[in-house]
Design a protein around this motif. Structure first.
Motif, PDB file in Angstrom:
ATOM      1  N   ILE A 176       8.618  22.667  -1.347  1.00 58.93           N
ATOM      2  CA  ILE A 176       9.755  22.225  -1.766  1.00 58.93           C
ATOM      3  C   ILE A 176       9.197  21.366  -3.006  1.00 58.93           C
ATOM      4  N   LYS A 177       7.923  21.030  -2.883  1.00 52.97           N
ATOM      5  CA  LYS A 177       7.163  20.266  -4.024  1.00 52.97           C
ATOM      6  C   LYS A 177       7.375  21.194  -5.615  1.00 52.97           C
ATOM      7  N   THR A 178       7.394  22.256  -5.465  1.00 57.77           N
ATOM      8  CA  THR A 178       7.200  23.357  -6.308  1.00 57.77           C
ATOM      9  C   THR A 178       8.724  23.775  -6.951  1.00 57.77           C
ATOM     10  N   LEU A 179       9.725  23.280  -6.315  1.00 59.40           N
ATOM     11  CA  LEU A 179      10.833  23.489  -6.560  1.00 59.40           C
ATOM     12  C   LEU A 179      11.248  22.794  -7.954  1.00 59.40           C
ATOM     13  N   PRO A 180      12.191  23.325  -8.837  1.00 60.31           N
ATOM     14  CA  PRO A 180      12.501  22.752 -10.138  1.00 60.31           C
ATOM     15  C   PRO A 180      13.366  21.406  -9.881  1.00 60.31           C
ATOM     16  N   GLY A 181      13.074  20.384 -10.695  1.00 63.70           N
ATOM     17  CA  GLY A 181      13.912  18.995 -10.172  1.00 63.70           C
ATOM     18  C   GLY A 181      15.067  19.198 -10.720  1.00 63.70           C
ATOM     19  N   ASP A 182      15.625  20.145 -11.640  1.00 66.11           N
ATOM     20  CA  ASP A 182      17.014  20.404 -11.909  1.00 66.11           C
ATOM     21  C   ASP A 182      17.278  21.638 -12.164  1.00 66.11           C
ATOM     22  N   TYR A 183      18.547  22.033 -12.527  1.00 71.64           N
ATOM     23  CA  TYR A 183      18.875  23.365 -12.715  1.00 71.64           C
ATOM     24  C   TYR A 183      19.678  23.485 -14.030  1.00 71.64           C
ATOM     25  N   ASP A 184      19.985  24.766 -14.285  1.00 75.97           N
ATOM     26  CA  ASP A 184      20.801  25.193 -15.438  1.00 75.97           C
ATOM     27  C   ASP A 184      21.974  25.836 -15.043  1.00 75.97           C
ATOM     28  N   THR A 185      22.408  25.560 -13.718  1.00 74.68           N
ATOM     29  CA  THR A 185      23.704  26.246 -13.092  1.00 74.68           C
ATOM     30  C   THR A 185      24.874  25.273 -13.958  1.00 74.68           C
ATOM     31  N   PRO A 186      26.105  25.631 -13.891  1.00 78.69           N
ATOM     32  CA  PRO A 186      27.345  24.991 -14.222  1.00 78.69           C
ATOM     33  C   PRO A 186      27.507  23.509 -13.744  1.00 78.69           C
ATOM     34  N   LEU A 187      26.732  23.420 -12.610  1.00 80.85           N
ATOM     35  CA  LEU A 187      26.875  22.271 -11.640  1.00 80.85           C
ATOM     36  C   LEU A 187      26.106  20.862 -12.892  1.00 80.85           C
ATOM     37  N   TYR A 188      25.216  21.448 -13.715  1.00 80.45           N
ATOM     38  CA  TYR A 188      24.350  20.455 -14.445  1.00 80.45           C
ATOM     39  C   TYR A 188      24.904  20.306 -15.738  1.00 80.45           C
ATOM     40  N   PHE A 189      26.235  21.291 -16.222  1.00 80.00           N
ATOM     41  CA  PHE A 189      26.474  21.083 -17.497  1.00 80.00           C
ATOM     42  C   PHE A 189      27.364  19.665 -17.920  1.00 80.00           C
ATOM     43  N   GLU A 190      27.308  19.403 -19.094  1.00 79.54           N
ATOM     44  CA  GLU A 190      28.214  18.105 -19.474  1.00 79.54           C
ATOM     45  C   GLU A 190      29.390  18.790 -19.537  1.00 79.54           C
ATOM     46  N   GLU A 191      30.586  17.976 -19.581  1.00 80.30           N
ATOM     47  CA  GLU A 191      31.854  18.387 -20.080  1.00 80.30           C
ATOM     48  C   GLU A 191      32.041  19.018 -20.996  1.00 80.30           C
ATOM     49  N   GLU A 192      31.576  18.850 -22.137  1.00 81.25           N
ATOM     50  CA  GLU A 192      31.720  19.354 -23.388  1.00 81.25           C
ATOM     51  C   GLU A 192      31.269  20.809 -23.257  1.00 81.25           C
ATOM     52  N   GLU A 193      30.213  21.082 -22.451  1.00 81.95           N
ATOM     53  CA  GLU A 193      29.397  22.116 -22.508  1.00 81.95           C
ATOM     54  C   GLU A 193      30.259  23.020 -21.535  1.00 81.95           C
ATOM     55  N   VAL A 194      30.941  22.638 -20.592  1.00 81.77           N
ATOM     56  CA  VAL A 194      31.758  23.445 -19.826  1.00 81.77           C
ATOM     57  C   VAL A 194      32.981  24.077 -20.410  1.00 81.77           C
ATOM     58  N   ARG A 195      33.494  22.995 -21.498  1.00 85.36           N
ATOM     59  CA  ARG A 195      34.496  23.402 -22.348  1.00 85.36           C
ATOM     60  C   ARG A 195      34.555  24.658 -23.301  1.00 85.36           C
ATOM     61  N   HIS A 196      33.154  24.907 -23.323  1.00 86.55           N
ATOM     62  CA  HIS A 196      32.828  26.167 -24.025  1.00 86.55           C
ATOM     63  C   HIS A 196      33.385  27.521 -23.058  1.00 86.55           C
ATOM     64  N   LEU A 197      33.346  27.266 -21.873  1.00 84.74           N
ATOM     65  CA  LEU A 197      33.915  28.356 -21.134  1.00 84.74           C
ATOM     66  C   LEU A 197      35.385  28.445 -20.878  1.00 84.74           C
ATOM     67  N   LEU A 198      36.009  27.743 -21.610  1.00 87.61           N
ATOM     68  CA  LEU A 198      37.458  27.716 -21.155  1.00 87.61           C
ATOM     69  C   LEU A 198      37.933  29.081 -21.769  1.00 87.61           C
ATOM     70  N   ALA A 199      39.042  29.740 -21.094  1.00 90.27           N
ATOM     71  CA  ALA A 199      39.549  31.067 -21.523  1.00 90.27           C
ATOM     72  C   ALA A 199      38.616  32.167 -21.163  1.00 90.27           C
ATOM     73  N   THR A 200      37.376  32.015 -20.709  1.00 94.39           N
ATOM     74  CA  THR A 200      36.566  32.790 -20.218  1.00 94.39           C
ATOM     75  C   THR A 200      36.886  33.341 -18.814  1.00 94.39           C
ATOM     76  N   GLN A 201      36.222  34.318 -18.258  1.00 93.65           N
ATOM     77  CA  GLN A 201      36.648  34.791 -16.887  1.00 93.65           C
ATOM     78  C   GLN A 201      35.864  34.061 -15.761  1.00 93.65           C
ATOM     79  N   ALA A 202      34.896  33.234 -16.377  1.00 89.73           N
ATOM     80  CA  ALA A 202      34.050  32.614 -15.503  1.00 89.73           C
ATOM     81  C   ALA A 202      34.607  31.177 -15.334  1.00 89.73           C
ATOM     82  N   ILE A 203      35.561  30.716 -15.903  1.00 93.20           N
ATOM     83  CA  ILE A 203      35.791  29.320 -15.843  1.00 93.20           C
ATOM     84  C   ILE A 203      36.477  29.026 -14.516  1.00 93.20           C
ATOM     85  N   GLN A 204      37.263  29.796 -14.083  1.00 97.15           N
ATOM     86  CA  GLN A 204      37.861  29.436 -12.915  1.00 97.15           C
ATOM     87  C   GLN A 204      36.814  29.279 -11.370  1.00 97.15           C
ATOM     88  N   ASP A 205      35.919  29.945 -11.872  1.00 97.07           N
ATOM     89  CA  ASP A 205      34.746  29.977 -10.713  1.00 97.07           C
ATOM     90  C   ASP A 205      33.866  28.625 -10.949  1.00 97.07           C
TER      91      ASP A 205
END
Length: 599
Positions: A176-205
């Motif tokens: 557990i101590k060797t796991l990353p402290g944070d990740y780059d999944t969309p759960l960690y995106f800022e709102e403006e970063e998620v906005r780039h995905l609008l209109a993509t097939q990924a946005i609903q997911d």
């Protein structure tokens, strides 16, 4: 699969900027749960709902600041301890070491030459964190009462991970101590970063993943603070949204399915050390050896000393990699975009078309895929489009004409067109459909390439724009391919070229491999309907003969993508519990997603 980041674990209360009363926090949690459990928004209102949920979450995070657990030092400080623990448990530790690889983060580096197909890594069951080990832990009493945990293995693993992280005597602490402290999944995106995905097939997911994670967090916060069987959990004093997001992402990027000890069924597991491997194109090379009760991985190719050792995470699209693993794979041979097609029930020839498709093992309405390779369509999609574009006479020929039964086998074979006119119609349809899909994006490919040249673009924004551009490039190739095929078959028609005739003897040819396999014997490889939920990422089964895929399940936390958990979700605590987990957390990673970078 590790990006360099400092691992945060709870320093209870340290640095808290304000004292929040339990009642105030519970009121905010209740508000969040209610918001996330309300009816799905009307079409076009999903983004608005996301912004509202995010605002509530940010309000909660602000009040929880400084209350999360943090290990001293950095991840790399604990790698020696991980290797020592692995050796003590009977895992293989010779021939490789954990090392940093620039943009790819941490991975395994060969310390000697390793031959392709050589067994170089094995991890015994005692090292694995599984749903079974969760049942036998402090989480067991709650698991026995909570329908959500029972239905969603990935959620169970996430809470199991948090409980063990908070336990100074946990046998899994070296991992557990060797796991990353944070990740780059969309759960960690800022709102403006998620906005780039609008209109993509990924946005609903992506939006569903966030909503479901927030709902699950709110639900379990209430459970942890009110359920009698949760009284002994070490989370009561420190269970923040950031904690849950971290646990969900850890599981989502690493989860795998392995057989239970008796081999009678599968269970979800986190596989220490092995999940440090990064992804490349290839074949699944990890499986589970029931006889020796361990995960085993053979080399994907020859590796020279000091080269990075890769594994293949599975045939995921880049949308799946971004959503579930947090990275975009530049050289993805399996990238694709989804395309939903169906025969209208109001069409006069619906019954005939549906019957021909049924004989070919293809539904009258389904989600297919346009691939990044040439041709952009599979045998199944080719067969569907041929039937979709058939005239009444052509349909009769495939239903009751000479050799009708055997001719069904030719539908997905490029060598046997139904007619030149049929080929022209289907490729025209594909060209038109892909062109229409391209028009749904708010930017052009050229504009996206220009955006990617900006030096100050954040990592998450860059990932989102790359994904958006990749979708467009696949559609653009489909348009070009459709145009070229249409022109080719128009020329065949104009020149009066003879149509290849089907002979009964050709059936032997059709029974060979690849696209010439009888369609009925093949699985629709494009039913990619799961890209939504994160909750129960199914990973590829991992039995002795089955491959493991890092973080491979396909859901997005709470969006039923892989499909398992949502169904058993009804919680006996009533609608609140059931509603709260309509789409449980996502945790899917088998040999298919073990990357820290996005893992």
């Amino acid at each position: 699969m590790g990006k360099k980041s400092r691992v945060k674990t709870q320093k209870s209360g340290t640095g808290a900027t304000a004292v929040v009363s339990p009642k105030e926090m519970m009121n905010l949690i209740s508000e969040l749960l209610q918001k996330c459990s309300s009816a799905a928004p009307s079409a076009g209102k999903e983004w608005e709902e996301y912004v509202q949920i995010r605002a509530l979450v940010e309000k909660i995070r602000k009040k929880q600041k400084g209350v999360s657990v943090v290990f001293d030092g950095s991840r790399e400080d604990y790698f020696p301890e991980l290797m020592s623990w692995a050796a003590e448990c009977g895992a293989s530790c010779d021939g490789f070491e954990i090392s940093s690889f620039a943009d790819e983060g941490y991975g395994l580096k060969a310390t000697r030459d390793i031959k392709a197909e050589e067994l170089f890594l094995w991890i015994p069951r005692k090292m694995l964190m599984t749903v079974e080990s969760a049942k036998n832990s402090v989480l067991g009493p709650l698991y026995g009462q909570d329908r959500i945990l029972q239905a969603m293995g990935n959620v169970t693993l996430a809470l199991h991970l948090l409980c063990e992280r908070a336990n100074p005597a946990s046998p899994w602490l070296p991992y557990i101590k060797t796991l990353p402290g944070d990740y780059d999944t969309p759960l960690y995106f800022e709102e403006e970063e998620v906005r780039h995905l609008l209109a993509t097939q990924a946005i609903q997911d992506v939006l569903s993943q966030y909503k479901n994670t927030a709902r699950q967090y709110a639900y379990f916060y209430k459970v942890i603070h009110t359920h009698p069987n949760a009284s002994k959990l070490p989370l009561k004093d420190a269970f923040t949204f950031d904690d849950y997001r971290w646990a969900v992402s850890s599981v989502m990027t690493r989860q795998n399915q392995i057989p239970t000890e008796d081999g009678s069924r599968v269970t979800l597991a986190l596989i220490p050390l092995w999940d440090m491997c990064n992804h490349t194109n290839g074949l699944i090379t990890t499986g589970y050896n029931l006889e020796d009760d361990r995960c085993e991985c053979v080399a994907l190719q020859d590796y020279k000393e000091n080269e990075q050792i890769y594994i293949f995470y599975g045939t995921r699209s880049n949308a799946e990699f971004v959503i579930h693993n947090g990275f975009f794979f530049e050289d993805n041979a399996h990238d694709r975009v989804k395309i939903k097609l169906g025969v209208s029930k109001s069409e006069r020839l619906y019954a005939m078309k549906a019957e021909v498709l049924a004989r070919a093992g293809i539904p009258a309405s389904s989600i297919f895929a346009l691939h990044c390779s040439e041709p952009p369509i599979s045998a199944q999609l080719l067969a569907f489009l041929r039937v979709f574009c058939m005239t009444e006479e052509e349909l009769k020929d495939y239903l009751v004409g000479d050799h009708a039964i055997n001719k069904i086998f030719t539908l997905g074979n490029t060598e046997f067109p139904v007619s030149w006119e049929n080929e022209i119609k289907l490729w025209t349809f594909l060209e038109t459909r892909a062109t229409l899909l391209l028009k749904t994006y708010k930017t052009t490919s050229e504009e996206d390439r220009s955006i990617l040249q900006k030096p100050d673009l954040s990592l998450h924004s860059r990932t989102a724009v790359k994904l958006r551009l990749a979708e467009k490039e696949i559609l653009e190739r489909a348009v070009a391919s459709g145009r070229n095929k249409r022109l080719h078959f128009q020329k065949q028609l104009e020149e009066g070229a003879p149509l290849p005739l089907y002979e009964e003897s050709d059936i032997a040819l059709l029974e060979n491999a690849d696209a010439k396999l009888p369609i009925i014997l093949r699985k629709l490889d494009e039913e990619d309907e799961h890209v939504a939920g994160t909750e129960a990422h199914n990973a590829l089964l991992d039995s002795t003969e089955m491959p493991l895929l890092n973080g491979q399940s396909k859901e997005v936390n709470g969006t039923q993508e892989d499909g398992q958990p949502e169904k058993g979700r009804a919680t006996e605590k009533g609608k609140e519990e059931a509603r709260s987990h309509q789409e449980e957390p996502s945790s899917q990673r088998t040999e298919d997603a073990a990357k820290d970078k996005g893992e």
